[in-house]
Write a protein that holds these residues in place. Structure first.
Motif, short mmCIF file in Angstrom:
data_model
loop_
_atom_site.label_atom_id
_atom_site.label_comp_id
_atom_site.label_asym_id
_atom_site.label_seq_id
_atom_site.Cartn_x
_atom_site.Cartn_y
_atom_site.Cartn_z
N ARG A 142 -6.97 -48.03 74.61
CA ARG A 142 -7.17 -49.44 74.97
C ARG A 142 -7.15 -50.25 73.68
O ARG A 142 -7.80 -49.87 72.69
N ILE A 143 -6.40 -51.34 73.67
CA ILE A 143 -6.22 -52.12 72.44
C ILE A 143 -6.72 -53.54 72.65
O ILE A 143 -6.61 -54.10 73.74
N VAL A 144 -7.30 -54.11 71.59
CA VAL A 144 -7.81 -55.48 71.68
C VAL A 144 -6.62 -56.45 71.80
O VAL A 144 -5.52 -56.17 71.33
N LYS A 145 -6.87 -57.61 72.40
CA LYS A 145 -5.79 -58.55 72.69
C LYS A 145 -5.60 -59.61 71.62
O LYS A 145 -4.88 -60.58 71.82
N SER A 146 -6.21 -59.42 70.46
CA SER A 146 -6.16 -60.45 69.43
C SER A 146 -4.98 -60.32 68.48
O SER A 146 -4.65 -61.27 67.77
N SER A 147 -4.30 -59.15 68.44
CA SER A 147 -3.19 -58.97 67.51
C SER A 147 -1.95 -59.74 68.00
O SER A 147 -1.79 -59.99 69.20
N ASN A 148 -1.07 -60.09 67.07
CA ASN A 148 0.12 -60.86 67.41
C ASN A 148 1.05 -60.10 68.35
O ASN A 148 1.66 -60.68 69.25
N VAL A 149 1.17 -58.78 68.15
CA VAL A 149 2.05 -57.96 68.98
C VAL A 149 1.57 -57.98 70.43
O VAL A 149 2.37 -58.15 71.37
N VAL A 150 0.25 -57.84 70.63
CA VAL A 150 -0.31 -57.82 71.98
C VAL A 150 -0.24 -59.20 72.62
O VAL A 150 0.05 -59.33 73.82
N LYS A 151 -0.49 -60.24 71.84
CA LYS A 151 -0.40 -61.60 72.37
C LYS A 151 1.00 -61.90 72.88
O LYS A 151 1.19 -62.47 73.96
N ALA A 152 2.01 -61.50 72.09
CA ALA A 152 3.40 -61.73 72.50
C ALA A 152 3.73 -60.95 73.77
O ALA A 152 4.46 -61.45 74.65
N PHE A 153 3.18 -59.75 73.89
CA PHE A 153 3.42 -58.93 75.08
C PHE A 153 2.81 -59.59 76.32
O PHE A 153 3.45 -59.68 77.37
N LEU A 154 1.59 -60.09 76.21
CA LEU A 154 0.94 -60.73 77.35
C LEU A 154 1.66 -62.02 77.75
O LEU A 154 1.79 -62.33 78.94
N GLU A 155 2.13 -62.75 76.75
CA GLU A 155 2.84 -63.99 77.04
C GLU A 155 4.18 -63.74 77.73
O GLU A 155 4.68 -64.59 78.47
N SER A 156 4.75 -62.55 77.52
CA SER A 156 6.04 -62.23 78.14
C SER A 156 5.91 -62.03 79.64
O SER A 156 6.91 -62.09 80.37
N GLY A 157 4.71 -61.75 80.13
CA GLY A 157 4.49 -61.52 81.56
C GLY A 157 4.86 -60.13 82.03
O GLY A 157 4.74 -59.81 83.22
N LYS A 158 5.32 -59.27 81.12
CA LYS A 158 5.70 -57.91 81.48
C LYS A 158 4.47 -57.03 81.68
O LYS A 158 3.40 -57.30 81.13
N TYR A 159 4.64 -55.96 82.46
CA TYR A 159 3.56 -54.99 82.65
C TYR A 159 3.78 -53.73 81.82
O TYR A 159 2.89 -52.89 81.73
N SER A 160 4.95 -53.59 81.23
CA SER A 160 5.23 -52.45 80.37
C SER A 160 6.39 -52.79 79.45
O SER A 160 7.37 -53.39 79.88
N ASP A 161 6.25 -52.42 78.17
CA ASP A 161 7.32 -52.69 77.22
C ASP A 161 7.16 -51.78 76.01
O ASP A 161 6.03 -51.41 75.65
N VAL A 162 8.28 -51.40 75.39
CA VAL A 162 8.26 -50.61 74.16
C VAL A 162 8.53 -51.56 73.00
O VAL A 162 9.57 -52.24 72.97
N VAL A 163 7.58 -51.62 72.07
CA VAL A 163 7.66 -52.60 70.98
C VAL A 163 7.44 -51.91 69.64
O VAL A 163 6.95 -50.78 69.57
#
Length: 415
Positions: free
Chosen positions: A202-223
């Motif tokens: 489980r990862i915190v949502k404060s990092s830029n990578v995670v923020k960008a993922f949440l903003e994308s609206g996707k439920y799964s992605d390889v980054v």
């Protein structure tokens, strides 16, 4: 336990355990594996009653004699015995797996220690104003088979991630390790890659990578996860690759509607569909339940010593006792009768009852006083004590940090 080689490896001096004493080296280990919770003198009387198969043994060993004997013993004896048990378990048992992986979980916990200057100096305390010393534990736990592969015991100031790094020495290629949100770091991911061990955290949502993922609206992605700042310094220090890692992010919506994000090395989208991850991470709760077994069923905070070595002996001895009970439960599963079709719930073996049935019987087995017939009888009895599995139950966790000492050294239970 009964071999000369094992004795020589785990006594403090070459002259220890050479005289003909009542409390021999195997007796001492067997006694400490018998889930000690009462006063030492009462437990000693009970132990020798079992050894002599008598209502009241004529043998007498004082508490002082036990304390002197344990000073000659290294806690590494229990660590090696547990390693042997774990190895034998995985070589002989038909274990449960998740998607072909041995599913392991890592979690830390803090336990309270008795008041002692030696313990306070060695382990430290949880908070500056705390009166009592505390120790930090971390375990590598097989959530499918209830076995603890490794237990690390360190001072309270030691970070959980550093303790978890040591657990990787007990993993093998193909394992999948699940972590809570306190562990994610790029340098930590890289050590899993070096061991060919998969992970899900489980990862915190404060990092830029995670923020960008949440903003994308996707439920799964390889980054891509770049190696920067603290991870970059750590990788350079440990002389490991500083290249970025391609990892998978998975969004899981909680019942409250709030999303949580998991990071994993399981990047194959077809082999590991997104729908699997919510249940995968939920299974991490097994390690939390195991701490409950250790603290509430085996009372690991009910110590029998105020020395550092004595504390380590108590912790590793009770962990081994717990693993022996888990092994017995695994055998008992074979004897469970097929449940009736009209049952509303599934059932599982009662862990607390299995530990209860090992009390005294563990002495008979380790001291070679029992044969296979008693073991089969024990397994049969354990298999008949079942408890219901009620899925999707949730409770608010209680904060027990400010509770006073539950097990004062001067007021031990008599039974």
């Amino acid at each position: 336990m009964h071999s000369t080689e094992f004795l020589e490896n785990h006594r403090k001096k070459s002259t220890d355990f050479t005289r003909n004493r009542t409390l021999t080296f195997p007796c001492l280990i067997s006694f400490m594996l018998n889930a000690l919770n009462g006063s030492i003198q009462a437990e000693l009387v009970r132990f020798f009653n079992v050894i002599d198969d008598n209502y009241l043994s004529t043998k007498s060993v004082s508490t002082a004699a036990f304390c002197k004997a344990r000073m000659k013993l290294s806690h590494q004896a229990f660590v090696e015995l547990n390693d042997d048990l774990v190895q034998e378990f995985y070589e002989t048992a038909t274990i449960d797996k998740w998607q072909g992986h041995r599913l392991l979980a890592v979690d830390g916990s803090v336990t309270q220690l008795p008041i002692s200057n030696e313990l306070l100096e060695h382990f430290g305390k949880a908070r500056p104003h705390a009166a009592m010393p505390h120790v930090r534990l971390s375990q590598l736990y097989d959530v499918k088979n209830n076995i603890t592969l490794d237990l690390q015991v360190e001072s309270h100031s030691t970070g959980e991630r550093e303790m978890a790094l040591k657990h990787l020495n007990k993993t093998q290629t193909g394992d999948l390790v699940v972590y809570d949100r306190g562990y994610p770091a790029v340098w930590f991911y890289k050590y899993h890659r070096l061991k060919n061990v998969d992970f899900c955290m489980r990862i915190v949502k404060s990092s830029n990578v995670v923020k960008a993922f949440l903003e994308s609206g996707k439920y799964s992605d390889v980054v891509d996860f770049p190696c920067i700042e603290k991870s970059l310094r750590r990788c350079r220090k440990d002389k490991i690759s500083t290249e970025s890692l391609r990892l998978r992010l998975v969004r899981v919506d909680l019942p409250s509607g709030e999303p949580e994000v998991l990071v994993s090395s399981l990047t194959d989208l077809q082999a590991y569909p997104t729908a699997l991850f919510a249940n995968l991470y939920h299974q991490r709760w097994g390690v939390e339940e195991d701490y409950k077994v250790l603290k509430s069923r085996l009372n690991i905070e009910n110590y029998s010593s105020i020395s550092v070595e004595g504390i380590l002996q108590d912790l590793h001895a009770k962990l081994l006792t717990k693993n022996l009970a888990a092994s017995a439960m695994h055998d008992a599963k074979r004897k469970i009768k097929k449940p009736k079709k009209n049952r509303l719930y599934d059932y599982k073996i009662n862990f607390a009852f299995a530990i209860n049935q090992l009390k005294d019987n563990i002495v008979r087995f380790t001291m070679k006083l029992a044969d296979l017939e008693l073991y089969e009888l024990l397994i049969s009895k354990i298999s008949k004590s079942l408890s219901v599995i009620r899925p999707n139950r949730k409770f608010v966790r209680q904060d027990r940090r400010n509770k006073t000492n539950k097990y004062p050294m001067n007021y031990k239970r008599m039974c």
